[in-house]
Design a protein around this motif. Sequence first.
Motif, PDB file in Angstrom:
ATOM      1  N   GLU B  58       0.833  -1.207   0.000  1.00  0.00           N
ATOM      2  CA  GLU B  58       0.000   0.000   0.000  1.00  0.00           C
ATOM      3  C   GLU B  58       0.865   1.253   0.000  1.00  0.00           C
ATOM      4  O   GLU B  58       0.623   2.204  -0.745  1.00  0.00           O
ATOM      5  N   MET B  59       1.899   1.234   0.851  1.00  0.00           N
ATOM      6  CA  MET B  59       2.815   2.385   0.927  1.00  0.00           C
ATOM      7  C   MET B  59       3.507   2.608  -0.406  1.00  0.00           C
ATOM      8  O   MET B  59       3.608   3.740  -0.891  1.00  0.00           O
ATOM      9  N   ALA B  60       3.997   1.504  -0.972  1.00  0.00           N
ATOM     10  CA  ALA B  60       4.742   1.594  -2.234  1.00  0.00           C
ATOM     11  C   ALA B  60       3.853   2.156  -3.343  1.00  0.00           C
ATOM     12  O   ALA B  60       4.302   2.955  -4.169  1.00  0.00           O
ATOM     13  N   LYS B  61       2.587   1.774  -3.338  1.00  0.00           N
ATOM     14  CA  LYS B  61       1.665   2.256  -4.379  1.00  0.00           C
ATOM     15  C   LYS B  61       1.458   3.764  -4.237  1.00  0.00           C
ATOM     16  O   LYS B  61       1.448   4.493  -5.226  1.00  0.00           O
ATOM     17  N   LEU B  62       1.268   4.210  -3.004  1.00  0.00           N
ATOM     18  CA  LEU B  62       1.056   5.646  -2.781  1.00  0.00           C
ATOM     19  C   LEU B  62       2.316   6.430  -3.164  1.00  0.00           C
ATOM     20  O   LEU B  62       2.228   7.484  -3.807  1.00  0.00           O
ATOM     21  N   ASN B  63       3.480   5.903  -2.762  1.00  0.00           N
ATOM     22  CA  ASN B  63       4.742   6.586  -3.103  1.00  0.00           C
ATOM     23  C   ASN B  63       4.898   6.712  -4.613  1.00  0.00           C
ATOM     24  O   ASN B  63       5.268   7.764  -5.129  1.00  0.00           O
ATOM     25  N   ALA B  64       4.617   5.610  -5.315  1.00  0.00           N
ATOM     26  CA  ALA B  64       4.746   5.635  -6.778  1.00  0.00           C
ATOM     27  C   ALA B  64       3.741   6.604  -7.383  1.00  0.00           C
ATOM     28  O   ALA B  64       4.042   7.311  -8.354  1.00  0.00           O
ATOM     29  N   GLY B  65       2.550   6.665  -6.790  1.00  0.00           N
ATOM     30  CA  GLY B  65       1.520   7.583  -7.275  1.00  0.00           C
ATOM     31  C   GLY B  65       2.004   9.020  -7.217  1.00  0.00           C
ATOM     32  O   GLY B  65       1.912   9.772  -8.189  1.00  0.00           O
ATOM     33  N   LEU B  66       2.554   9.393  -6.070  1.00  0.00           N
ATOM     34  CA  LEU B  66       3.057  10.765  -5.932  1.00  0.00           C
ATOM     35  C   LEU B  66       4.219  11.005  -6.898  1.00  0.00           C
ATOM     36  O   LEU B  66       4.270  12.030  -7.593  1.00  0.00           O
ATOM     37  N   PHE B  67       5.134  10.041  -6.928  1.00  0.00           N
ATOM     38  CA  PHE B  67       6.342  10.169  -7.753  1.00  0.00           C
ATOM     39  C   PHE B  67       5.976  10.389  -9.231  1.00  0.00           C
ATOM     40  O   PHE B  67       6.602  11.206  -9.907  1.00  0.00           O
ATOM     41  N   LEU B  68       4.951   9.673  -9.710  1.00  0.00           N
ATOM     42  CA  LEU B  68       4.623   9.754 -11.143  1.00  0.00           C
ATOM     43  C   LEU B  68       3.671  10.896 -11.488  1.00  0.00           C
ATOM     44  O   LEU B  68       3.748  11.435 -12.591  1.00  0.00           O
ATOM     45  N   LEU B  69       2.793  11.248 -10.565  1.00  0.00           N
ATOM     46  CA  LEU B  69       1.716  12.180 -10.940  1.00  0.00           C
ATOM     47  C   LEU B  69       1.973  13.643 -10.599  1.00  0.00           C
ATOM     48  O   LEU B  69       1.290  14.529 -11.088  1.00  0.00           O
ATOM     49  N   ARG B  70       2.952  13.913  -9.748  1.00  0.00           N
ATOM     50  CA  ARG B  70       3.121  15.322  -9.334  1.00  0.00           C
ATOM     51  C   ARG B  70       3.842  16.141 -10.400  1.00  0.00           C
ATOM     52  O   ARG B  70       3.817  17.360 -10.365  1.00  0.00           O
ATOM     53  N   GLU B  71       4.531  15.462 -11.342  1.00  0.00           N
ATOM     54  CA  GLU B  71       5.227  16.217 -12.401  1.00  0.00           C
ATOM     55  C   GLU B  71       4.531  15.955 -13.733  1.00  0.00           C
ATOM     56  O   GLU B  71       4.318  14.789 -14.103  1.00  0.00           O
ATOM     57  N   THR B  72       4.240  17.050 -14.432  1.00  0.00           N
ATOM     58  CA  THR B  72       3.438  16.953 -15.648  1.00  0.00           C
ATOM     59  C   THR B  72       4.062  16.021 -16.683  1.00  0.00           C
ATOM     60  O   THR B  72       3.376  15.158 -17.250  1.00  0.00           O
ATOM     61  N   GLU B  73       5.352  16.147 -16.901  1.00  0.00           N
ATOM     62  CA  GLU B  73       5.994  15.367 -17.969  1.00  0.00           C
ATOM     63  C   GLU B  73       5.931  13.864 -17.676  1.00  0.00           C
ATOM     64  O   GLU B  73       5.553  13.060 -18.529  1.00  0.00           O
ATOM     65  N   LEU B  74       6.279  13.529 -16.439  1.00  0.00           N
ATOM     66  CA  LEU B  74       6.279  12.124 -16.038  1.00  0.00           C
ATOM     67  C   LEU B  74       4.854  11.554 -16.070  1.00  0.00           C
ATOM     68  O   LEU B  74       4.612  10.432 -16.533  1.00  0.00           O
ATOM     69  N   ARG B  75       3.927  12.386 -15.609  1.00  0.00           N
ATOM     70  CA  ARG B  75       2.531  11.960 -15.563  1.00  0.00           C
ATOM     71  C   ARG B  75       1.985  11.719 -16.984  1.00  0.00           C
ATOM     72  O   ARG B  75       1.350  10.703 -17.252  1.00  0.00           O
ATOM     73  N   ASP B  76       2.284  12.652 -17.883  1.00  0.00           N
ATOM     74  CA  ASP B  76       1.779  12.519 -19.252  1.00  0.00           C
ATOM     75  C   ASP B  76       2.365  11.293 -19.946  1.00  0.00           C
ATOM     76  O   ASP B  76       1.672  10.586 -20.679  1.00  0.00           O
ATOM     77  N   THR B  77       3.667  11.069 -19.704  1.00  0.00           N
ATOM     78  CA  THR B  77       4.311   9.897 -20.322  1.00  0.00           C
ATOM     79  C   THR B  77       3.661   8.610 -19.806  1.00  0.00           C
ATOM     80  O   THR B  77       3.344   7.705 -20.575  1.00  0.00           O
ATOM     81  N   TYR B  78       3.462   8.566 -18.494  1.00  0.00           N
ATOM     82  CA  TYR B  78       2.847   7.374 -17.880  1.00  0.00           C
ATOM     83  C   TYR B  78       1.450   7.131 -18.448  1.00  0.00           C
ATOM     84  O   TYR B  78       1.112   6.023 -18.877  1.00  0.00           O
TER      85      TYR B  78
END
Lengths: 367, 195
Positions: B58-78
């Motif tokens: 659960e922790m790892a999923k939340l961490n990955a969520g923040l890591f990928l979604l808080r930056e526009t470029e990373l989020r769009d690529t994902y």
Amino acid sequence: MFFGKKNTAAAPKIVNQELTTKSLAKTVAEGDFVNFRLLFQAFSPARPNSSERFEDSKYSYLLPDADLESKPEFRTALTQVRADATWQHIQRELDANRPAQLPAELVIAVADNAVRLGKYTIASQAYELLRIRRRMQDEFFAQAEKALDDDNVRRAVHGYLVATGLEYNYAAFPEPLPLVADWQTKALMLHGVYPQSAEDCIPLQQPEQFLRTALTYLLLDPNAAARLESRSIQTRLAFLAELIKQRDPNWRDFVHRYREACGLMRDFEARIQHAIAERGGARVSLAREIEEMAGEDPHKIPATLLGRTIENGEWWQYLKEIAYTHPASALFVSRQIIGETEIIVPRYRGDSPVPFAVGLLPATATT
Amino acid sequence: MPTPNDGGYVNYFEILELEPDAKPGEVRKSYRTKMKNLVAEIAAVEITEERRAKYLLEMAKLNAGLFLLRETELRDTYWRDRKELIDLELEWCRAAEAGGDTNELRKSYDAHVRSFLSRYVEDAMLAGGRDKECVETSHWDAAHERHASRILRHYRNGLYQQILERLPYADVTKPNIDWTERQKFAGSVLAQGAN
């Protein structure tokens, strides 16, 4: 023809279809998924565009001998391979220059025969490919539980062994693999921490807790063990005893050696009592006394448990080997430091029904 | 005709309960609330091996969520990679249903799905655990990472299995399973062993 080119082209390969049929039937009858897949590989002697040939002696192992050919399971497999639709599919796949699509009806037959022969990891791979592994597991669990309801412990244990034998390890690296029984590792994990008190010592756990530990360890799957939690302690005891027997057909050999090792421990205890009396009741540690009584070779105890001496053997070497040969043995020993040496010693709770139920101690034995 | 199915393609917007157009501030806010609740829940229960695995995931999923979604470029690529993969699955399923040779599509899909799961499940979760902002909120450390690697691999392969269930059969022909016959087979095996 003086000026013509020399013909160096190899003669086109003609695959003997009878050998292809028989080799496939052999893998099906023997539940041999490894060789079944091999026969469809690019280099398979069954493929017309491969340079390998069944006639080479190195492939003789793929062909059935007269003994196998006379068996009904081989004849059944031969009929399955020769079924029109199946055989046409096989030929089409072997002729095509691409990875083959295996015929599902034969993969099911391979898996079923592997289950019948107790080759559960092979069966699990075939069922996994067919995407029916979990449901097959559920089927075996359901029938095992029904057997337990009917007090047929032997059948129930067999069902649990098949169901857990079909388990997959999705955390295996780099690819998921069938879950394998690595007792030598599991036993080390059980005894990873030196017991500081009786509660830490697995053989001295309360029967309820011990049963949970033992079933989880022997079934290799906490979820499978959890299915038994609602059963009475008597049922679980009977289940454990039968499970030990089915996991380890040579359990009696260990029992004899265990009793001998217990005899050594009892000798030490008697000498300790004597020593305490001689010292006017002054209390000394058990380890200290054992050290004195065992003399220079405390390894006599683990060597008795194992049935052989490991030169300069550490406690974990003895533990790994007894767990490998007799998986349940790891549940009835514990680590003990004697002077500078750490060994494994037999331990059990005299007031627990477990050592009696599993045959470690005769019904009349005391602690 | 097959319809798009996104089960198995991890959706971090769903995990953080956000809309796909959520702003970075909303991502952070949702992450912090969820992580705080999770940490409080962990502190309140007795930790068993099973619970440890569940909470680490659960922790790892939340961490990955923040890591990928808080930056526009990373989020769009994902999000683009995820959509491409879903479209590729649909294309393969349609081609398979039409009965054509789908070997190339299958190979392409297989490479994409493995890469997606590897990048956005295991790698993103581990990278998230090393991110300063995640470490501050979740207290994720090297010990968590050591325990998590096995759990994440298990989770990734579980997702792969979930996807695989609905894909066309490629390595083997589609089995025609008669479950009544299967039941009888299981019974016969147990009867054989019990004698």
